[in-house]
Design an enzyme around this catalytic site. Structure first.
Site, PDB file in Angstrom:
ATOM      1  N   ASP A 127      -7.994  -5.426  -0.104  1.00 18.07           N
ATOM      2  CA  ASP A 127      -8.485  -6.386  -1.025  1.00 18.07           C
ATOM      3  C   ASP A 127      -8.116  -7.899  -0.729  1.00 18.07           C
ATOM      4  OD1 ASP A 127      -9.438  -4.264  -2.844  1.00 18.07           O
ATOM      5  OD2 ASP A 127      -7.240  -3.766  -3.103  1.00 18.07           O
ATOM      6  N   HIS A 167       0.944  -0.934   0.036  1.00 21.03           N
ATOM      7  CA  HIS A 167       0.147   0.113  -0.124  1.00 21.03           C
ATOM      8  C   HIS A 167       0.861   1.151  -0.165  1.00 21.03           C
ATOM      9  CE1 HIS A 167      -3.248   2.709   1.028  1.00 21.03           C
ATOM     10  NE2 HIS A 167      -4.007   1.780   0.735  1.00 21.03           N
TER      11      HIS A 167
HETATM   12  N1  COA Z   1       4.030  -7.892  -4.335  1.00 25.14           N
HETATM   13  C1  COA Z   1       5.424  -8.203  -4.096  1.00 25.14           C
HETATM   14  N2  COA Z   1       6.098  -6.796  -4.107  1.00 25.14           N
HETATM   15  C2  COA Z   1       5.515  -5.793  -3.889  1.00 25.14           C
HETATM   16  C3  COA Z   1       4.395  -5.515  -3.743  1.00 25.14           C
HETATM   17  C4  COA Z   1       3.434  -6.799  -3.811  1.00 25.14           C
HETATM   18  N3  COA Z   1       2.206  -6.779  -3.767  1.00 25.14           N
HETATM   19  N4  COA Z   1       3.863  -4.220  -3.565  1.00 25.14           N
HETATM   20  C5  COA Z   1       4.944  -3.588  -3.514  1.00 25.14           C
HETATM   21  N5  COA Z   1       6.079  -4.380  -3.803  1.00 25.14           N
HETATM   22  C6  COA Z   1       7.495  -4.057  -3.733  1.00 25.14           C
HETATM   23  C7  COA Z   1       7.769  -3.466  -5.171  1.00 25.14           C
HETATM   24  O1  COA Z   1       8.203  -4.547  -6.128  1.00 25.14           O
HETATM   25  C8  COA Z   1       8.960  -2.410  -4.889  1.00 25.14           C
HETATM   26  O2  COA Z   1      10.418  -3.331  -4.488  1.00 25.14           O
HETATM   27  P1  COA Z   1      11.410  -2.867  -5.191  1.00 25.14           P
HETATM   28  O3  COA Z   1      11.618  -1.482  -4.243  1.00 25.14           O
HETATM   29  O4  COA Z   1      12.583  -3.807  -4.716  1.00 25.14           O
HETATM   30  O5  COA Z   1      11.356  -2.507  -6.594  1.00 25.14           O
HETATM   31  C9  COA Z   1       8.517  -2.206  -3.309  1.00 25.14           C
HETATM   32  O6  COA Z   1       7.694  -2.993  -2.760  1.00 25.14           O
HETATM   33  C10 COA Z   1       7.509  -0.570  -3.518  1.00 25.14           C
HETATM   34  O7  COA Z   1       6.654  -0.976  -4.355  1.00 25.14           O
HETATM   35  P2  COA Z   1       5.737   0.139  -5.207  1.00 25.14           P
HETATM   36  O8  COA Z   1       4.811  -0.364  -6.269  1.00 25.14           O
HETATM   37  O9  COA Z   1       6.791   0.982  -5.815  1.00 25.14           O
HETATM   38  O10 COA Z   1       5.002   0.900  -4.251  1.00 25.14           O
HETATM   39  P3  COA Z   1       3.991   1.828  -4.350  1.00 25.14           P
HETATM   40  O11 COA Z   1       3.707   2.734  -3.229  1.00 25.14           O
HETATM   41  O12 COA Z   1       3.727   2.649  -5.627  1.00 25.14           O
HETATM   42  O13 COA Z   1       2.605   0.694  -4.503  1.00 25.14           O
HETATM   43  C11 COA Z   1       0.812  -0.425  -4.444  1.00 25.14           C
HETATM   44  C12 COA Z   1       1.622   0.580  -3.881  1.00 25.14           C
HETATM   45  C13 COA Z   1      -0.678  -0.714  -3.853  1.00 25.14           C
HETATM   46  C14 COA Z   1       0.572  -0.011  -5.884  1.00 25.14           C
HETATM   47  C15 COA Z   1       1.637  -1.886  -4.633  1.00 25.14           C
HETATM   48  O14 COA Z   1       2.064  -2.262  -3.204  1.00 25.14           O
HETATM   49  C16 COA Z   1       0.827  -2.966  -5.339  1.00 25.14           C
HETATM   50  O15 COA Z   1       1.104  -2.917  -6.625  1.00 25.14           O
HETATM   51  N6  COA Z   1       0.208  -3.725  -4.953  1.00 25.14           N
HETATM   52  C17 COA Z   1      -0.324  -4.888  -5.512  1.00 25.14           C
HETATM   53  C18 COA Z   1      -1.677  -4.218  -5.993  1.00 25.14           C
HETATM   54  C19 COA Z   1      -2.656  -4.017  -4.812  1.00 25.14           C
HETATM   55  O16 COA Z   1      -2.954  -4.802  -4.206  1.00 25.14           O
HETATM   56  N7  COA Z   1      -3.404  -2.770  -4.763  1.00 25.14           N
HETATM   57  C20 COA Z   1      -4.484  -2.486  -4.091  1.00 25.14           C
HETATM   58  C21 COA Z   1      -4.012  -1.373  -3.168  1.00 25.14           C
HETATM   59  S1  COA Z   1      -5.229  -1.022  -1.982  1.00 25.14           S
END
Ligand code: COA
Length: 389
Positions: free
Chosen positions: A326, A272
């Site tokens: 979720d 998140h």
């Molecule tokens: N599974 C595996 N790794 C994850 C992850 C997940 N669900 N969510 C984040 N990470 C990792 C990323 O790969 C990244 O790793 P790195 O630094 O080694 O490259 C790091 O954590 C940061 O992730 P990032 O996507 O840049 O963070 P963000 O703040 O932009 O992302 C989300 C937040 C929600 C977009 C992200 O956690 C995600 O894509 N989650 C899955 C989708 C989801 O469940 N969305 C619902 C949100 S309520």
């Protein structure tokens, strides 16, 4: 070294250019507070656990719109207004019947919301009273559109709404055409409360950006629905269910997780932007999903979810990645008999209350959003005639 100015704070940028507006404050709001480190979510001063345990979705809507809990007569008034709005405009029904039956329900919801704006004679009345009325209508009508689309695409008949009953009851009744049991209604009502608002999440922000141009409330909600659709936002609950269906059985979880790890794929329902502790909504939904599964004699989905968490969580806890809202809503909705592609529309049926609360706040104290970008493209190029390129 450069500096990016937010409305109330300056952000230092040295090595890494900022992206995603992370930590930039763009508005003042009294609707929702999140403490991502402590895993706390508060609507208008009330803790989410307290509201999910004790309030109804209708009371929470009143709270989010008005800044305080309703008296009995105010709540009765809201329920009467919602009941009166539980109908399906004939023109809209005809329009939906023309769509291909495999259309995504989120696309249908977006189209239908825009159409409701066309059909509402007061759509462009920007007075607070008219906007409140539109918010109530959308809260009553999004669930009906979602269920109606489900029946249209399946060629089945939707029963008539029961205006004297809650929105949670009506959703389950309209969808399944069966009297829902009390625990399912209570759980669904709590799920609607848990999804109702979440500060400046992506869809709420896009709603506010649209409203800030002084575009109307239906247009702003349509923007929000498009934003919610993405798998990094509202679409994640469907992606979690898809993952569980691909896994199939609890004993397949370790192998599946190993494959995800090897392919460096994200685990949906984890992580998140704001929470660096377990999402408080996931804690509540986990409990409900387990209880629902037990009552329905179908605990497989819950057990699979928990097995995924047990394997994945220890590997990412250090990074501050935990289950989000979720993660456990997927197994709960599955046990309620809700089709996977309606999970995100349900999120919209709940979040429309938060979106509209933010829109009322935005209209009351409006300022156009106009961020800038760091230009990294070419400069000084001269136009060449097409024959010379
Ligand atoms: N599974 C595996 N790794 C994850 C992850 C997940 N669900 N969510 C984040 N990470 C990792 C990323 O790969 C990244 O790793 P790195 O630094 O080694 O490259 C790091 O954590 C940061 O992730 P990032 O996507 O840049 O963070 P963000 O703040 O932009 O992302 C989300 C937040 C929600 C977009 C992200 O956690 C995600 O894509 N989650 C899955 C989708 C989801 O469940 N969305 C619902 C949100 S309520």
């Amino acid at each position: 070294m450069t500096w990016l100015k937010g409305n109330s704070k300056e952000i230092k940028m040295s090595d890494k250019k900022p992206s995603g507006l992370e930590d930039v404050v763009v508005a003042q709001s009294s609707i929702c507070f999140i403490d991502g480190k402590r895993g706390q979510l508060v609507y208008r001063g009330y803790d989410i656990d307290d509201l999910a345990e004790n309030a109804s979705f209708e009371e929470v809507a009143y709270l989010l719109w008005n800044g305080r809990l309703p008296s009995q007569s105010e709540l009765d008034g809201l329920k009467a207004d919602l009941g009166a709005a539980m109908h399906f405009p004939k023109h809209l029904l005809e329009l939906l019947k023309e769509l291909p039956f495999d259309a995504s329900p989120m696309r249908v919801l977006s189209l239908a919301t825009a159409a409701l704006g066309i059909l509402d004679p007061d759509a462009d009345d920007m007075s607070p009273a008219a906007n409140r009325k539109k918010a109530i209508h959308l809260m009553a009508q999004l669930p009906i559109i979602t269920c109606a689309w489900h029946h249209i695409r399946n060629g089945t008949l939707m029963p008539s709404p029961k205006p004297e009953k809650s929105l949670a009851y009506n959703f389950l009744w309209l969808l399944n055409a069966l009297e829902p049991d009390d625990y399912a209604v209570d759980t669904f009502d709590a799920a609607l409360i848990l999804h109702a608002d979440h500060e400046l999440n992506a869809s709420t922000f896009s709603a506010r950006v649209t409203a800030a141009t002084l575009s109307d409330l239906h247009s702003a909600v349509t923007s929000a629905i498009g934003t919610l659709k993405g798998p990094l936002h509202g679409g994640a609950n469907e992606a979690v269910m898809q993952m569980l269906q691909e896994i199939g059985e609890v004993e397949n979880v370790p192998h599946y997780m190993e494959t995800l790890r090897a392919e460096k794929k994200k685990v949906m329902g984890f992580g998140h932007r704001v929470y660096k502790a377990k999402d408080p909504r996931a804690v509540i939904l986990e409990r409900m999903s387990e209880e629902l599964g037990k009552r329905a004699g179908d605990t497989k989905w819950f057990e699979m979810t928990r097995a995924v968490e047990a394997i994945f969580q220890p590997t990412v806890a250090e990074k501050g990645i935990f289950p989000n809202v979720d993660f456990y809503s997927a197994s709960a909705y599955q046990v309620m008999g809700i089709p996977r592609d309606l999970f995100t529309p349900i999120f919209a049926c709940s979040r429309v209350v938060g979106w509209t609360a933010h829109l009322l706040e935005q209209y009351a104290n409006n300022r156009l959003f106009r961020p800038s970008s760091d230009y990294v493209g070419e400069k000084g190029l001269k136009y060449a005639p097409i024959s010379q390129r």
